[in-house]
Design an enzyme around this catalytic site. Structure first.
Site, PDB file in Angstrom:
ATOM      1  N   GLN A 100       0.816  -1.211   0.000  1.00 10.34           N
ATOM      2  CA  GLN A 100       0.000   0.000   0.000  1.00 10.34           C
ATOM      3  C   GLN A 100       0.849   1.260   0.000  1.00 10.34           C
ATOM      4  OE1 GLN A 100      -1.425   0.628   4.460  1.00 10.34           O
ATOM      5  NE2 GLN A 100      -1.586  -1.556   3.885  1.00 10.34           N
TER       6      GLN A 100
ATOM      7  N   ARG B 172      -4.140   0.559  -2.226  1.00  8.31           N
ATOM      8  CA  ARG B 172      -3.505  -0.759  -2.182  1.00  8.31           C
ATOM      9  C   ARG B 172      -2.906  -1.120  -3.532  1.00  8.31           C
ATOM     10  NH1 ARG B 172      -7.931  -0.977   1.198  1.00  8.31           N
ATOM     11  NH2 ARG B 172      -7.414  -1.546   3.356  1.00  8.31           N
TER      12      ARG B 172
ATOM     13  N   HIS C 203       4.829   0.298   0.374  1.00  7.03           N
ATOM     14  CA  HIS C 203       5.404  -0.502   1.451  1.00  7.03           C
ATOM     15  C   HIS C 203       4.471  -1.635   1.840  1.00  7.03           C
ATOM     16  CE1 HIS C 203       2.829   2.478   3.463  1.00  7.03           C
ATOM     17  NE2 HIS C 203       2.643   1.558   4.409  1.00  7.03           N
TER      18      HIS C 203
END
Length: 426
Positions: free
Chosen positions: A98, A283, A264
């Site tokens: 995300q 996402r 990340h």
């Protein structure tokens, strides 16, 4: 100055032991417990525990009197909203890949989706609120994560080390343009691959990763991560994207700051996390939830390089370290005292032995949450005193007096302090 009762969030990727053990509850828990929230998030606000055992919602208290609870500067900036949320994060499995928008992107996206008539609780809603969501994560245990796009040259070396017939044509996108534009081109190609292409490419990649590990290759950790993600999320483009991100192993006390646009995912471990009080998530994979590829590409920051590891800047006060960022919504600091021998004196009124060690003064005037993760501390303010023990947290309103923290007992002690970042960022 009152104790807080945080809210436990039971996401599937959480631990059945970590949070329950921290809170002194039976272990294992009946279901995974992923996060412990401390703050005034509308979805699950903390409760203030009065001395007589009665409870009040921190959210309702802030909304009823924002100036007294938050201070005039914070209330002027964010109204009746506490700008930060403090968490314990306990990950036994990887979270979704995300990124989060900037303040400008969030405000524009929120207005656009409102104008389109998308309900704010809809599963395909990207922007349930108009605010940014920067984060800072500080490890309590060894913590594994993927964060930020790796240096292009190093990524090309990794891709060539696990090269397959299907992967070879893609490597040139980055090798021929080893910069942010080349990274954008490669990531965009992978995130938009048709499912049949992914179903052909990913098994080849997983086999190559297995062979690389058997051969003792230098990218063993990265390959093991790809294999883990491939097993949990077969056919997911996020498995490919994992090859492009920095693979991090944080030790206790080490932290990473995740500004807007940073792609990340957290893999496993326990950490303290502080973030802006927002639910905006874009996402990029490793999840069955909604993935809006065009919107994700709009907010991602494709600048490449090593992910900075923060260890906290030492202050004039012994044992106090501050994780400084340019984020106005929050600032996190950590206070620690090593194990110590008792002094001969006894603490007045409770029969316990007092402990020598540096005092840490905490100034008033801002909204603050104190969280004890090891040992216990005595928190003193004028004629009032509370002991904050492991797993407990405390709310300090802006109008409360200054307090002093002293270690209590002989065990190693650690306390985190969360507040807004206005003083640090101006």
């Amino acid at each position: 100055m009152e104790l807080l009762r945080g809210a436990v969030r039971p996401y599937a990727w959480g631990s059945r032991t970590t949070i329950s053990e921290l809170l002194g509850r039976p272990v294992p828990a009946p279901h995974p417990e992923a996060e412990l929230w401390m703050g005034a998030h509308p979805g699950d606000p903390s409760q203030l525990i009065a001395s007589d055992g009665t409870e009040r919602s921190l959210l309702e208290l802030v909304e009823a009197d924002p100036v007294r609870q938050l201070g005039s500067q914070c209330a002027e900036r964010w109204g009746d909203r506490l700008p930060f949320l403090l968490k314990i994060l306990a990950a036994d499995e990887p979270l979704s890949m995300q990124a989060h928008p900037s303040a400008e992107q969030a405000a524009e996206g929120f207005a656009r989706e409102d104008a389109a008539g998308i309900p704010r609780d809809a599963k395909n809603r990207n922007y349930p609120d108009p605010t940014a969501k920067p984060e800072l994560l500080c490890a309590l245990t060894e913590f594994h994560a993927l964060a930020g796009f790796r240096d292009p040259g190093r990524t090309v070396e990794l891709l060539r080390a696990v090269q397959t017939p299907g992967l070879a044509p893609h490597i040139a996108l980055l090798a021929d343009q080893p910069d942010a534009d080349g990274m954008r081109a490669l990531f965009t190609t992978w995130i938009t691959l048709p499912q049949p292409a992914l179903d052909e490419l990913l098994p080849e990649l997983l086999d190559a990763c297995v062979q690389h590990i058997k051969d003792g290759g230098e990218f063993g950790l990265e390959c093991r991560t790809v294999l883990e993600l491939g097993e949990l999320h077969p056919g997911d483009a996020g498995v490919l994207a994992a090859l492009l991100l920095n693979r991090l192993v944080l030790g206790p006390g080490e932290a990473i700051h995740l500004p807007a646009g940073n792609l990340h995912t957290y893999l496993r471990g326990t950490a303290v996390e502080i973030l802006a009080n927002s639910d905006n998530i874009l996402r990029g994979g490793l999840t069955p939830k909604h993935v809006d590829v065009p919107e994700l590409l709009r907010v991602l920051d494709f600048r490449c390089g090593d992910m900075p590891i923060l260890r906290g800047e030492p202050c004039a006060t012994d044992g106090l370290r501050v994780y400084r960022t340019a984020t106005p919504e929050f600032e996190l600091s950590r206070m620690s005292w090593p194990a110590a021998e008792f002094s001969a004196a006894h603490a007045e009124g409770n029969g316990s032995q007092s402990r020598t060690g540096p005092e840490v003064p905490i100034a008033a005037g801002t909204p603050q949450i104190l969280l004890c993760t090891e040992g216990a501390v005595r928190v003193s303010a004028r004629n009032r005193e509370l002991v904050l023990r492991r797993g407990q947290s405390m709310w300090l309103a802006a109008s409360d007096p200054s307090v002093v923290l002293r270690p209590f007992g002989s065990a190693p002690t650690q306390v985190f302090r969360a507040t807004d970042g206005l003083a640090a960022t101006g």
